[in-house]
Design a protein around this motif. Structure first.
Motif, PDB file in Angstrom:
ATOM      1  N   GLU A 187       0.836  -1.202   0.000  1.00 22.84           N
ATOM      2  CA  GLU A 187       0.000   0.000   0.000  1.00 22.84           C
ATOM      3  C   GLU A 187       0.875   1.257   0.000  1.00 22.84           C
ATOM      4  N   TYR A 188       1.946   1.233   0.785  1.00 20.58           N
ATOM      5  CA  TYR A 188       2.889   2.366   0.795  1.00 20.58           C
ATOM      6  C   TYR A 188       3.472   2.581  -0.598  1.00 20.58           C
ATOM      7  N   ALA A 189       3.917   1.482  -1.232  1.00 22.79           N
ATOM      8  CA  ALA A 189       4.513   1.590  -2.568  1.00 22.79           C
ATOM      9  C   ALA A 189       3.480   2.126  -3.565  1.00 22.79           C
ATOM     10  N   ARG A 190       2.260   1.610  -3.485  1.00 22.61           N
ATOM     11  CA  ARG A 190       1.212   2.023  -4.421  1.00 22.61           C
ATOM     12  C   ARG A 190       0.859   3.501  -4.224  1.00 22.61           C
ATOM     13  N   ARG A 191       0.711   3.914  -2.945  1.00 21.41           N
ATOM     14  CA  ARG A 191       0.341   5.303  -2.673  1.00 21.41           C
ATOM     15  C   ARG A 191       1.382   6.289  -3.181  1.00 21.41           C
ATOM     16  N   TRP A 192       2.658   5.908  -3.076  1.00 21.00           N
ATOM     17  CA  TRP A 192       3.728   6.878  -3.308  1.00 21.00           C
ATOM     18  C   TRP A 192       4.493   6.641  -4.601  1.00 21.00           C
ATOM     19  N   MET A 193       3.990   5.747  -5.429  1.00 17.07           N
ATOM     20  CA  MET A 193       4.564   5.525  -6.752  1.00 17.07           C
ATOM     21  C   MET A 193       4.534   6.848  -7.529  1.00 17.07           C
ATOM     22  N   PHE A 194       5.680   7.253  -8.054  1.00 13.59           N
ATOM     23  CA  PHE A 194       5.834   8.522  -8.786  1.00 13.59           C
ATOM     24  C   PHE A 194       5.499   9.739  -7.936  1.00 13.59           C
ATOM     25  N   LYS A 195       5.533   9.572  -6.617  1.00  6.50           N
ATOM     26  CA  LYS A 195       5.342  10.708  -5.712  1.00  6.50           C
ATOM     27  C   LYS A 195       6.459  10.700  -4.666  1.00  6.50           C
ATOM     28  N   ARG A 196       6.421  11.705  -3.783  1.00  2.00           N
ATOM     29  CA  ARG A 196       7.549  11.895  -2.872  1.00  2.00           C
ATOM     30  C   ARG A 196       7.135  11.688  -1.421  1.00  2.00           C
ATOM     31  N   PRO A 197       7.370  10.479  -0.850  1.00  3.02           N
ATOM     32  CA  PRO A 197       6.988  10.236   0.547  1.00  3.02           C
ATOM     33  C   PRO A 197       8.048  10.730   1.536  1.00  3.02           C
ATOM     34  N   THR A 198       7.603  11.051   2.743  1.00  2.00           N
ATOM     35  CA  THR A 198       8.515  11.383   3.849  1.00  2.00           C
ATOM     36  C   THR A 198       8.471  10.227   4.859  1.00  2.00           C
ATOM     37  N   PRO A 199       9.367  10.229   5.846  1.00  2.00           N
ATOM     38  CA  PRO A 199       9.319   9.156   6.851  1.00  2.00           C
ATOM     39  C   PRO A 199       7.948   9.027   7.503  1.00  2.00           C
ATOM     40  N   ALA A 200       7.312  10.167   7.811  1.00  2.00           N
ATOM     41  CA  ALA A 200       6.001  10.109   8.472  1.00  2.00           C
ATOM     42  C   ALA A 200       4.992   9.375   7.593  1.00  2.00           C
ATOM     43  N   ASP A 201       5.081   9.579   6.276  1.00  2.00           N
ATOM     44  CA  ASP A 201       4.140   8.905   5.376  1.00  2.00           C
ATOM     45  C   ASP A 201       4.336   7.391   5.428  1.00  2.00           C
ATOM     46  N   PHE A 202       5.602   6.980   5.534  1.00  2.00           N
ATOM     47  CA  PHE A 202       5.876   5.540   5.651  1.00  2.00           C
ATOM     48  C   PHE A 202       5.355   4.999   6.985  1.00  2.00           C
ATOM     49  N   PHE A 203       5.739   5.671   8.081  1.00  2.00           N
ATOM     50  CA  PHE A 203       5.316   5.192   9.404  1.00  2.00           C
ATOM     51  C   PHE A 203       3.787   5.109   9.480  1.00  2.00           C
ATOM     52  N   ARG A 204       3.137   6.182   9.022  1.00  2.00           N
ATOM     53  CA  ARG A 204       1.677   6.239   9.139  1.00  2.00           C
ATOM     54  C   ARG A 204       1.007   5.182   8.265  1.00  2.00           C
ATOM     55  N   THR A 205       1.493   5.016   7.037  1.00  2.00           N
ATOM     56  CA  THR A 205       0.870   4.035   6.151  1.00  2.00           C
ATOM     57  C   THR A 205       1.001   2.624   6.712  1.00  2.00           C
ATOM     58  N   MET A 206       2.201   2.296   7.236  1.00  2.00           N
ATOM     59  CA  MET A 206       2.411   0.946   7.753  1.00  2.00           C
ATOM     60  C   MET A 206       1.463   0.640   8.909  1.00  2.00           C
ATOM     61  N   GLU A 207       1.161   1.645   9.726  1.00  2.00           N
ATOM     62  CA  GLU A 207       0.245   1.420  10.854  1.00  2.00           C
ATOM     63  C   GLU A 207      -1.194   1.405  10.384  1.00  2.00           C
ATOM     64  N   GLU A 208      -1.500   2.393   9.540  1.00  2.00           N
ATOM     65  CA  GLU A 208      -2.887   2.610   9.160  1.00  2.00           C
ATOM     66  C   GLU A 208      -3.401   1.469   8.286  1.00  2.00           C
ATOM     67  N   ALA A 209      -2.551   0.963   7.392  1.00  2.00           N
ATOM     68  CA  ALA A 209      -3.005  -0.091   6.476  1.00  2.00           C
ATOM     69  C   ALA A 209      -3.018  -1.463   7.147  1.00  2.00           C
ATOM     70  N   SER A 210      -2.284  -1.595   8.257  1.00  2.00           N
ATOM     71  CA  SER A 210      -2.231  -2.904   8.911  1.00  2.00           C
ATOM     72  C   SER A 210      -3.115  -2.956  10.153  1.00  2.00           C
ATOM     73  N   GLY A 211      -3.499  -1.782  10.669  1.00  2.00           N
ATOM     74  CA  GLY A 211      -4.266  -1.767  11.908  1.00  2.00           C
ATOM     75  C   GLY A 211      -3.437  -2.102  13.132  1.00  2.00           C
ATOM     76  N   VAL A 212      -2.105  -2.020  13.003  1.00  2.00           N
ATOM     77  CA  VAL A 212      -1.222  -2.347  14.128  1.00  2.00           C
ATOM     78  C   VAL A 212      -0.529  -1.066  14.583  1.00  2.00           C
ATOM     79  N   ASP A 213      -0.657  -0.737  15.861  1.00  2.52           N
ATOM     80  CA  ASP A 213       0.032   0.440  16.395  1.00  2.52           C
ATOM     81  C   ASP A 213       1.522   0.116  16.509  1.00  2.52           C
ATOM     82  N   LEU A 214       2.332   0.880  15.791  1.00  3.61           N
ATOM     83  CA  LEU A 214       3.769   0.611  15.774  1.00  3.61           C
ATOM     84  C   LEU A 214       4.570   1.803  16.295  1.00  3.61           C
ATOM     85  N   ASP A 215       3.903   2.744  16.940  1.00  2.00           N
ATOM     86  CA  ASP A 215       4.618   3.931  17.430  1.00  2.00           C
ATOM     87  C   ASP A 215       5.835   3.538  18.267  1.00  2.00           C
TER      88      ASP A 215
END
Ligand code: ZN
Length: 823
Positions: free
Chosen positions: A558-586
Motif C-alpha cells: 500500500e505504501y509503494a502504491r500510494r507513493w509511486m511517482f510521488k515523494r513520501p517522507t518518513p512520516a508517510d511511511f510510518f503512518r501508512t504501515m500502521e494505518e493499512a495494517s491496523g497495528v500500532d507501531l509507534d
C-alpha cells in the motif's frame, strides 16, 4: 533444573490477579522516577502535523502537488579529452500553490572542486603514535587518498556553465552557491505556469577510481589498442532542477556526498554523440537503432523477445575485436525516457551487450527489455548472472510493490561498485585474469554480482519511482531496498548472506558510536549499518516477528502504491504501515528509528509456585517436608561427626510437649478456620477454588528485565520434563507500564525444565546468554599462539642484513623478505 518452589496463596488467585507480586509494583514505582521514558508515547507528537498535502493516514493529501521538469539535452563525449560538452533545455512546471521568483539548480559535479564544501569540510583521523618502548609509529594515509588528492590538484573539475538563456535566447542572471545555482527568473512563475530555459555546460570527467565517485571514467591501459580504452559511466552529469516540496520548499542542503539526490519527475529526450565504435546504454529507449546499430545487432535485439536466456547483441568476440582499434567518426544515439526523476548513461567500445525480454504481463508494461553491458573483464560471471538477476529482481519486487513501469532495465559494468538510476544501474564485480589466460571468479565475487544487481535494480523501485528524499533520509531508499533485496535474494539462494538476519546487526546495535536511523544522511555515522542493515533488519523483524507476513506485505504494498511517482517522507511511511495494517507501531518506530537502544531482554528468575489447599492437614505437612529438605547446619554435622551428643540427647528422660509436636503440628483451631474459610466463599468462589486445588497446576512466574532499552515482543519457548515444548508470543505491549522490569505468570499442567527467550535469534537480542533459565554454559574456543619475542626491532641484525644483494627485476619477491614490510 533449579527453580525455587514457592507456595502460591489462594487469596492471591481469588484476588482476580490485580497486582499479584509486590516486587513488580515496587519496580513500577522506581520506573516513573528519574530516567522515566514512555516507550509507547504517541509518535504523532513527534511527526509533522498532517495537512492537505500529506494526510494523517500517510497518503498524499487532497491538495498534494509536486513540480515537474522536462529535459531536452544534446551531449558530446570527447573521448581523448575525457570531457563532455552539452546544451540542455529545461521546461519547468510550477504545480505548487506558490509564485516562484527563482529556480534552484543542482550542480553535483561541483563537489569535485577543490573549494567545495565537501572537500573543505573533510576530516582526517590518523595520528602518529608512540608506544611504550618509545618507538614512533607514523600516522597513515592510504595511497588511494594520495591518488585522489593528486587527481584533484591536477585537473580542472566541476561544471563549466557557459551560458544560461531564456526561451527567446536572452541571457539570464544566476548565482552559483557551491553545488547549487540560483537562476533568477525575469518574470515570477505563477502557480500552474511553466517556463523554459537553456543551459550550455561542460566538464572534465573524473576518473572514478581516483576520486571514489558514483560515475566517471575507468581506464584500461592493457587493452591491445595503443593507449588503451575507457569505460564512461555518466551520472549527475547535467544541471538538474532542485526539488521544491511542500515540506521544505527548495532543498537547500549542500551536496556533501552521502545525502544523494532529491529529484523531480519529467520526460527526457537525450542525444548522445560518441565515437562511432562505442556502444551506449542509457535511461530510456533507443529511438534511432537504424542509425547506430548494424542490421545484425537489430535482428539479435529482436531475438531477445521470447528468449529463454539472454542473447548477445554484441558478442564477446565482437567486443574484443572492437576494443583493438578506434575510429575518428562519431555517431549520435537518441534516447527517450518518460516520467523519470533522472537520466544516466554509459559508453564504451569495450562493451559486450546481452538482452532478454522479461514477459511481465499485466497492462502496465507487459514486456520489459532487460539488458547488460560489460567488458571482457566481466566475462562469464556477467554472461551468466547479470541479466538473469535483473529479471529476477523485477519478478520479486513487482510482487511486493507494483508492476515495473518502464520499458527497459539495465545493468552496466564499470568502475562504480553499485549505483542506481532510472532504468540503468552501474555494478562493479568482475572476473580475475589468470596466468593461463583464463578468467575466474571467487564465490564472494559471484555473490557480490548477484547481490549488487538485485540491490541496484531494486532501487529503480525505491527511490527512482517511490521518490523518497535521499538528501535527507538515506534509510528511506537504502533501508527499504535492502529489506526487499534480501527477500528477492533469499528467493534466489538463501545460502548467500543477505544482511537482514537479526544476528547480523547485533555488534552494531550494542556499539556506543552510533546515531538514530532518523538522522540526516550526511550526519550519519557508519552509513552501512545505520542506513542499510539496521532498517532492513527492523523491517524484516516487523514482517516475520511482529506483524506477520500478511499484514506487513499488505501495508508495504500500500505504501509503494500510494507513493509511486510521488515523494513520501518518513512520516508517510510510518503512518501508512500502521494505518493499512491496523497495528500500532509507534513504539517500534520510536525504538528502532528514533533511538540508539538495542534489544537485550534477560530472563532473570523463574519461580515455580504450587497452590495452597488451605487444608492445614495438607499444607502444613508440605511445609514440614519443605523444612526437612533444607540443608542442615555444617556446625551440627561436624558436631555429630565428632560424636558430640547434645544436652537433649544426653538427658532423654527430660522431655515435654514440644519434643513430641513440631511447629507444623496441626490444631483443631486451624481446622475450624479452614472450614470457616470454605463456608464464607460464594458459590462461584468455591467452584474456582476447588477446581484450582484439585487440578494442582504448576504456576511459573518469570521475571524479565529489559537491559537494552528497546521494547520488543518476548518470544518465549519452554521445555517440559517429558521433552515436549510449548511457546508463547508475548507482545511488546507487556512493557507498556514498565519498560524495565516485567513479570509473567505461565500456568502449565506438566512440569517445565527450562525456559528460553527468542531461541531462533529473531529479535536481534544482543546477549543470548541471559535468554535461558536456567543459564547455559557458553561453548566457545581457545587458541594457542606463538609469542613475538624478542620484538622485531631487537631482532633486527643490521650487520647480517647489509650483506643482502639487490634484486633484479625478474626475481620474484621471496616471502621471507617481504614479511616485515606490511606492519
Ligand atoms: Zn543502495
Amino acid at each position: 533444573m533449579k527453580n525455587s518452589t514457592i507456595w502460591i496463596s489462594a487469596s492471591v488467585l481469588i484476588g482476580a490477579f490485580v497486582m499479584p507480586f509486590t516486587a513488580n509494583a515496587e519496580s513500577a514505582i522506581q520506573q516513573t522516577k528519574g530516567s522515566y521514558q514512555d516507550k509507547f508515547r504517541q509518535l504523532d507528537e513527534t511527526l509533522p502535523t498532517p495537512n492537505v498535502y500529506r494526510s494523517a493516514a500517510g497518503e498524499p493529501g487532497e491538495n498534494y502537488w509536486q513540480q515537474r521538469a522536462d529535459y531536452d539535452i544534446d551531449v558530446t563525449l570527447n573521448e581523448a579529452a575525457r570531457r563532455i560538452d552539452a546544451s540542455e533545455t529545461i521546461t519547468y512546471h510550477n504545480n505548487s500553490p506558490y509564485t516562484l521568483r527563482y529556480i534552484w539548480i543542482q550542480l553535483d559535479q561541483n563537489i569535485f572542486r577543490n573549494d567545495s564544501m565537501a572537500e573543505r569540510s573533510s576530516t582526517f583521523s590518523s595520528r602518529p603514535e608512540q608506544n611504550l618502548n618509545g618507538i614512533d609509529k607514523p600516522a597513515r594515509i592510504s595511497l588511494g587518498q594520495l591518488r585522489r588528492q593528486q587527481f584533484m590538484a591536477d585537473n580542472e573539475l566541476g561544471f563549466e556553465i557557459k551560458k544560461i538563456s531564456d526561451s527567446r535566447g536572452q541571457g539570464m542572471d544566476f548565482v552559483v552557491v557551491g553545488t547549487k545555482l540560483r537562476l533568477d527568473l525575469p518574470q515570477p512563475l505563477k502557480p500552474g505556469q511553466k517556463t523554459e530555459f537553456g543551459i550550455d555546460f561542460g566538464f572534465n570527467i573524473v576518473e572514478s577510481d581516483a576520486v571514489g565517485a558514483r560515475s566517471g571514467y575507468e581506464h584500461f591501459p592493457d587493452d591491445e589498442r595503443e593507449g588503451g580504452n575507457d569505460i564512461f559511466l555518466m551520472a549527475q552529469w547535467y544541471p538538474r532542477v532542485t526539488a521544491f516540496t511542500d515540506y521544505e520548499a527548495w532543498t537547500n542542503k549542500e551536496f556533501l556526498g552521502s545525502g544523494e539526490f532529491t529529484m523531480e519527475f519529467g520526460d527526457f529526450e537525450v542525444e548522445i554523440t560518441v565515437p562511432a565504435d562505442h556502444i551506449v546504454s542509457a535511461s530510456g529507449v533507443l529511438q534511432n537503432p537504424r542509425d547506430v546499430l548494424t542490421s545484425t545487432q537489430r535482428e539479435r535485439l529482436d531475438d531477445a523477445k521470447g528468449a529463454e536466456r539472454p542473447v548477445f547483441v554484441v558478442t564477446p568476440e565482437e567486443a574484443l575485436e572492437n576494443e583493438k582499434e578506434a575510429t575518428d567518426e562519431m555517431k549520435t544515439w537518441r534516447f527517450v525516457a518518460e516520467n523519470v526523476r533522472d537520466f544516466a548513461w554509459a559508453s564504451s567500445r569495450k562493451f559486450i551487450w546481452d538482452a532478454q525480454v522479461y514477459e511481465q504481463g499485466g497492462n502496465v508494461m507487459p514486456e520489459v527489455l532487460a539488458m547488460s553491458f560489460y567488458p571482457k573483464e566481466g566475462g562469464e560471471l556477467w554472461e551468466k548472472y547479470s541479466t538473469a538477476s535483473v529479471i529476477h529482481t523485477m519478478e520479486v519486487y513487482s510482487r511486493f510493490s507494483f508492476d515495473y513501469p518502464y520499458p527497459t532495465a539495465q545493468s552496466v559494468n564499470g568502475p562504480v561498485g553499485g549505483m542506481e538510476y532510472p532504468m540503468i544501474t552501474f555494478n562493479g564485480p568482475r572476473t580475475e585474469l589468470q596466468d593461463d589466460g583464463s578468467r575466474t571468479y571467487s564465490l564472494a565475487e559471484k555473490r557480490f554480482l548477484i547481490g549488487v544487481v538485485i540491490h541496484e535494480i531494486g532501487h529503480i523501485y525505491f527511490p527512482m519511482i517511490v521518490n523518497s528524499d535521499e538528501r535527507q533520509w538515506t534509510w528511506m531508499d537504502e533501508g527499504l531496498n535492502s529489506y526487499l533485496d534480501a527477500v528477492a535474494g533469499r528467493e534466489w539462494d538463501p545460502d548467500i548472506p543477505w544482511g537482514v538476519e537479526a544476528r547480523g546487526i547485533i555488534d552494531y546495535m550494542k556499539s556506543t558510536n552510533q546515531v538514530p536511523i532518523m538522522t540526516q544522511s550526511d550526519s550519519v555515522l557508519n552509513l552501512g549499518p545505520n542506513a542499510y542493515t539496521k532498517p532492513a533488519v527492523a523491517l524484516n523483524i516487523l514482517r516475520e516477528v511482529i506483524m506477520g507476513r500478511e499484514l506487513f506485505d499488505y501495508a508495504f504494498k500500500e505504501y509503494a502504491r500510494r507513493w509511486m511517482f510521488k515523494r513520501p517522507t518518513p512520516a508517510d511511511f510510518f503512518r501508512t504501515m500502521e494505518e493499512a495494517s491496523g497495528v500500532d507501531l509507534d513504539w517500534f518506530w520510536r525504538g528502532w528509528f528514533y533511538s540508539t537502544d538495542h534489544v537485550d531482554i534477560s530472563l532473570d528468575r523463574v519461580y515455580k509456585l504450587r497452590m495452597d489447599t488451605k487444608d492445614p492437614d495438607i499444607d502444613w505437612e508440605r511445609r514440614r517436608q519443605e523444612e526437612a529438605n533444607k540443608p542442615t547446619s555444617l556446625f551440627v554435622e561436624r558436631n555429630q561427626a565428632e560424636g558430640r551428643k547434645t544436652w537433649v540427647e544426653l538427658n532423654p528422660e527430660v522431655t515435654d510437649f514440644y519434643d513430641e509436636n513440631d511447629e507444623f503440628t496441626v490444631t483443631n483451631k486451624q481446622r475450624n478456620a479452614y472450614q470457616s474459610f470454605l463456608e464464607k466463599l460464594e458459590p462461584w468462589e468455591r467452584r474456582v477454588f476447588d477446581r484450582a486445588v484439585s487440578e494442582d497446576k504448576n504456576y511459573y512466574v518469570l521475571d524479565f528485565s529489559n537491559l537494552g532499552g528497546l521494547v520488543m515482543p518476548i518470544l518465549l519457548e519452554w521445555t517440559y520434563a517429558d521433552g515436549t515444548t510449548d511457546s508463547m508470543h508475548i507482545p511488546a505491549e507487556i512493557w507498556r507500564r514498565n519498560a524495565k522490569n516485567v513479570s509473567k505468570l505461565i500456568v502449565t499442567d506438566k512440569e517445565v525444565t527450562d525456559f528460553a527467550v527468542d531461541p531462533q535469534w529473531e529479535t536481534a537480542d544482543v546477549d543470548i546468554a541471559n535468554n535461558y533459565y536456567p543459564r547455559r554454559i557458553i561453548p566457545s574456543r581457545i587458541e594457542a599462539y606463538k609469542g613475538n619475542w624478542p620484538a622485531d626491532h631487537i631482532r633486527r641484525d643490521l650487520m647480517q642484513e647489509s650483506k643482502s644483494k639487490l634484486k633484479t627485476d625478474d626475481e620474484e619477491d621471496s616471502k621471507d623478505e617481504t614479511e616485515n614490510d606490511d606492519q
